[in-house]
Design a protein around this motif. Structure first.
Motif: not given
Length: 215
Positions: A37, A39-40, A42, A52, A56, A60-61, A64, A67-68
């Motif tokens: 979390w 690295y997130l 949001a 979240w 969301t 997008t989730v 994210s 990517s994180a």
């Protein structure tokens, strides 16, 4: 210096196993990597993750999360210079399966986008490169069926139909998810005792440390 990814769906005992492994080693020898979390962008505190993820868009989730995890894996070499064992709660296979489960259980389900395909490939590449530089171990806490984990959830989670639908899909995606090349793999039964799984994990970690020393 060894990186240990602890994999498995919710309810399999990943965090509990990591805490026991840390306490089994002298202070500072084994540490937990920063949680996902952090690295997130949001999510500022762990308690905000649930809100979240449920408010969301699924695409997008998924983007994210992948990517994180990629950023998290990229940060691991710095930790290995200071600690002999770095334990990662929710490894790349777990996060990839979770991202796919969020897509599959959205209403309506979301298709996998080119961005997700790219991020998944990039994550696999990052894990492979990490394993080329440092011994890596993937410890999988495996659940063979949904029934093996449902009773280990909290009462609010067991009463959340949306979450249970996601968890069932998460388990299926985890079982079908491709495994990144590089880390040695150890499969432990999520239903086995904590004592047994801790002992098996410690043995696998010792073997990985020895392989690293022989490099």
């Amino acid at each position: 210096m060894v990186v240990v990814f602890v994999e498995g769906v919710d309810g399999t005992g990943k965090t509990t196993l990591i805490n026991h492994l840390i306490h089994c080693h002298p202070a500072g020898v084994a540490i937990a990597a920063s949680p996902l979390w952090r690295y997130l962008p949001a999510v500022s505190v762990p308690e905000a993750f649930a809100a979240w993820v449920t408010t969301t868009p699924a695409t997008t989730v998924a983007v994210s999360l992948l990517s994180a995890q990629h950023m998290r894996v990229s940060d691991l070499p710095a930790l290995t210079t200071r600690h002999a064992i770095v334990l990662v709660d929710r490894g790349p296979r777990t996060v990839e399966a979770s991202a796919r489960a969020h897509l599959a259980t959205a209403e309506p389900p979301s298709a996998q986008s080119p961005a997700i395909t790219h991020l998944t490939a990039a994550l696999h590449t990052a894990v492979r490169h990490l394993a080329q530089a440092h011994p890596c171990l993937s410890i999988e806490l495996a659940a063979d069926s949904y029934d093996e984990i449902i009773e280990r959830l909290t009462d609010p989670d067991r009463g959340n139909a949306r979450y249970l639908r996601y968890l069932r899909t998460f388990l299926r995606e985890f079982q079908n998810c491709a495994v990144a090349d590089g880390p040695a793999r150890v499969r432990l039964a999520a239903t086995a005792s904590l004592t047994r799984n801790t002992a098996a994990a410690r043995q696998a970690i010792r073997a990985a440390v020895q392989r690293g020393s022989a490099r």
